[in-house]
Write a protein that holds these residues in place. Structure first.
Motif, PDB file in Angstrom:
ATOM      1  N   GLN A 195     -11.707   1.610   8.363  1.00  9.05           N
ATOM      2  CA  GLN A 195     -10.556   0.941   7.765  1.00  9.05           C
ATOM      3  C   GLN A 195      -9.670   0.324   8.843  1.00  9.05           C
ATOM      4  O   GLN A 195      -9.121  -0.769   8.670  1.00  9.05           O
ATOM      5  CB  GLN A 195      -9.760   1.933   6.917  1.00  9.05           C
ATOM      6  N   LYS A 225      -5.238  -5.511   1.870  1.00  8.56           N
ATOM      7  CA  LYS A 225      -4.798  -4.265   1.240  1.00  8.56           C
ATOM      8  C   LYS A 225      -4.959  -4.295  -0.274  1.00  8.56           C
ATOM      9  O   LYS A 225      -5.095  -3.248  -0.908  1.00  8.56           O
ATOM     10  CB  LYS A 225      -3.335  -3.994   1.597  1.00  8.56           C
ATOM     11  N   SER A 226      -4.929  -5.485  -0.844  1.00  7.61           N
ATOM     12  CA  SER A 226      -5.046  -5.593  -2.301  1.00  7.61           C
ATOM     13  C   SER A 226      -6.477  -5.430  -2.793  1.00  7.61           C
ATOM     14  O   SER A 226      -6.697  -5.244  -3.991  1.00  7.61           O
ATOM     15  CB  SER A 226      -4.497  -6.946  -2.769  1.00  7.61           C
ATOM     16  N   ARG A 227      -7.449  -5.488  -1.901  1.00 12.83           N
ATOM     17  CA  ARG A 227      -8.850  -5.346  -2.308  1.00 12.83           C
ATOM     18  C   ARG A 227      -9.187  -3.875  -2.485  1.00 12.83           C
ATOM     19  O   ARG A 227      -8.942  -3.062  -1.588  1.00 12.83           O
ATOM     20  CB  ARG A 227      -9.771  -5.958  -1.256  1.00 12.83           C
ATOM     21  N   PRO A 228      -9.778  -3.492  -3.593  1.00 11.01           N
ATOM     22  CA  PRO A 228     -10.089  -2.076  -3.834  1.00 11.01           C
ATOM     23  C   PRO A 228     -11.037  -1.525  -2.772  1.00 11.01           C
ATOM     24  O   PRO A 228     -12.063  -2.125  -2.457  1.00 11.01           O
ATOM     25  CB  PRO A 228     -10.753  -2.080  -5.216  1.00 11.01           C
ATOM     26  N   GLY A 229     -10.664  -0.380  -2.210  1.00 10.80           N
ATOM     27  CA  GLY A 229     -11.535   0.304  -1.267  1.00 10.80           C
ATOM     28  C   GLY A 229     -11.502  -0.226   0.147  1.00 10.80           C
ATOM     29  O   GLY A 229     -12.095   0.381   1.047  1.00 10.80           O
ATOM     30  N   GLU A 230     -10.819  -1.340   0.405  1.00  7.59           N
ATOM     31  CA  GLU A 230     -10.798  -1.905   1.756  1.00  7.59           C
ATOM     32  C   GLU A 230      -9.933  -1.057   2.684  1.00  7.59           C
ATOM     33  O   GLU A 230     -10.394  -0.559   3.703  1.00  7.59           O
ATOM     34  CB  GLU A 230     -10.278  -3.341   1.715  1.00  7.59           C
ATOM     35  N   THR A 231      -8.667  -0.926   2.347  1.00  6.12           N
ATOM     36  CA  THR A 231      -7.720  -0.154   3.142  1.00  6.12           C
ATOM     37  C   THR A 231      -6.753   0.544   2.208  1.00  6.12           C
ATOM     38  O   THR A 231      -6.498   0.088   1.094  1.00  6.12           O
ATOM     39  CB  THR A 231      -6.918  -1.062   4.100  1.00  6.12           C
ATOM     40  N   PRO A 232      -6.161   1.667   2.628  1.00  6.68           N
ATOM     41  CA  PRO A 232      -5.185   2.351   1.775  1.00  6.68           C
ATOM     42  C   PRO A 232      -3.914   1.523   1.624  1.00  6.68           C
ATOM     43  O   PRO A 232      -3.581   0.692   2.476  1.00  6.68           O
ATOM     44  CB  PRO A 232      -4.915   3.662   2.530  1.00  6.68           C
ATOM     45  N   ASP A 233      -3.181   1.766   0.546  1.00  7.96           N
ATOM     46  CA  ASP A 233      -1.964   1.004   0.269  1.00  7.96           C
ATOM     47  C   ASP A 233      -0.913   1.201   1.351  1.00  7.96           C
ATOM     48  O   ASP A 233      -0.095   0.313   1.594  1.00  7.96           O
ATOM     49  CB  ASP A 233      -1.383   1.407  -1.086  1.00  7.96           C
TER      50      ASP A 233
END
Length: 377
Positions: free
Chosen positions: A181, A218-226
């Motif tokens: 990440q 960050k808005s992409r699911p699973g890419e990086t935590p919020d």
């Protein structure tokens, strides 16, 4: 940076190898000073102590030496044979020596595996970071990256410098967290910064471009935590090399070294890290500083400023950079890093540093004070 860390770690390992011999010497001293004291427990501990510190051969040798010293001590008063308890003690040393030999092989395999994993992580990190040129438009440049000694994960420290139509632009940053990440955030930031630095005419627009791209990742699911973010300093040196502009996004303040004086380039107004721009307004505070010939800009991540000694005291790079220094940025880095490893020994966190020196033309250096602030936007 690796040289200083290696020298400290090697020295520590070298001295620790004498610990089994020190225990054996302690046994002899105790037996001479206090003959009634039972030293066999110490002798049985020697091969176990040696297992993680020395080679297999020396582990077995330490066990044999323990047995020999135990036998000599048992027979020192003219005995011609061992008692049952002495046989038991000597047998315990032999058994523990065999156990220590197996432990030694296990430790050796784990050390090799960890070393390989750390080297792979560091190699990936170096592959992600762009190569830094030695010279950019009359500026001398040097950079270092070092993975933490105790870590084997890919870190999030980053730096880059680009010659653009709008001046020399650079960034140094630190992604919160480690692993893939962090690599995603590093790749996103470096790629966006490269494109924005070449195309956008003002520094706030570059910062906003990077912020928008990080928000998208960050808005992409699973890419990086919020909660992911990047502390960073985005800076530019004007085309005439007279002014340094800087947008500090929650990062340790850089230093400017000029004529033996070190100035902390603190932002006039604090800003949230990159990736958290949705919590603040669109304004990007930019500070300006005079950039005199001969001045050196030292940028680093918190792996340097948050390094502590054994008493928990944080490292302060200012004393190491105060006073006469060679003009080359690599020499400035060497001075700071030598002081860092004298202070802390080894790093608990990844660290990166980027140093840029304004190389003066012959006779062109003016009598300017070190980095006075000339304004902000």
């Amino acid at each position: 940076m690796e040289r200083y860390q290696y020298e400290h770690v090697f020295g520590r390992i070298r001295w620790s190898r004498f610990l089994p011999a020190a225990v054996l010497l302690t046994v002899v001293v105790i037996e001479i000073a206090w003959p009634d004291f039972n030293t066999f427990p110490l002798l049985t501990a020697v091969p176990v102590i040696a297992a993680p510190l020395v080679s297999l051969a020396w582990t077995i040798t330490s066990g044999a030496a323990s047995c020999l010293i135990g036998a000599l001590l048992a027979l020192r008063e003219g005995q011609v044979s061992f008692t049952r308890s002495e046989y038991t003690a000597l047998a315990s040393i032999v058994v523990l020596t065999v156990v220590a030999a197996f432990l030694n092989r296990m430790f050796a395999r784990e050390r090799k595996r960890l070393k390989t994993t750390r080297e792979v992580a560091e190699a990936v990190q170096r592959a992600v970071l762009p190569a830094v040129p030695d010279r950019v438009r009359g500026l001398a440049v040097a950079a270092r990256y070092q993975a933490a000694q105790e870590e084997a994960l890919i870190g999030g420290d980053l730096y880059a410098i680009h010659d653009t139509p709008y001046g020399v632009r650079m960034v140094i940053g630190d992604v919160r967290g480690k692993g893939m990440q962090a690599v995603t955030m590093v790749n996103t930031l470096l790629g966006t910064f490269h494109a924005a630095a070449l195309q956008l005419p003002d520094l706030p627009a570059v910062v906003r471009g990077v912020e928008v791209q990080l928000q998208d990742v960050k808005s992409r699911p699973g890419e990086t935590p919020d909660e992911a973010f990047v502390t960073a300093v985005v800076a530019e040196i004007s085309p005439d090399r007279s002014t340094l502009r800087m947008a500090n996004r929650g990062h340790p303040a850089p230093l400017m070294v000029h004529r033996g004086t070190v100035t902390l380039l603190e932002p006039r107004e604090p800003s949230l890290p990159l990736g958290l721009g949705d919590l603040a307004g669109p304004d990007v505070p930019v500070d300006e500083f005079a950039w005199p010939p001969g001045a050196t800009l030292v940028m680093f991540t918190d792996g340097i400023t948050e390094a502590r000694d054994r008493n928990g005291v944080f490292f302060d790079p200012v004393p190491a950079l105060t006073g006469p220094l060679p003009p080359k940025p690599g020499a400035v880095l060497d001075a700071m890093l030598a002081a860092l490893f004298r202070h802390t020994g080894e790093l608990d966190d990844d660290a990166a540093a980027l140093v840029v020196t304004h190389v003066p033309a012959a006779g062109a250096e003016r009598d300017l004070s070190a980095a006075p602030r000339v304004g902000g936007s």
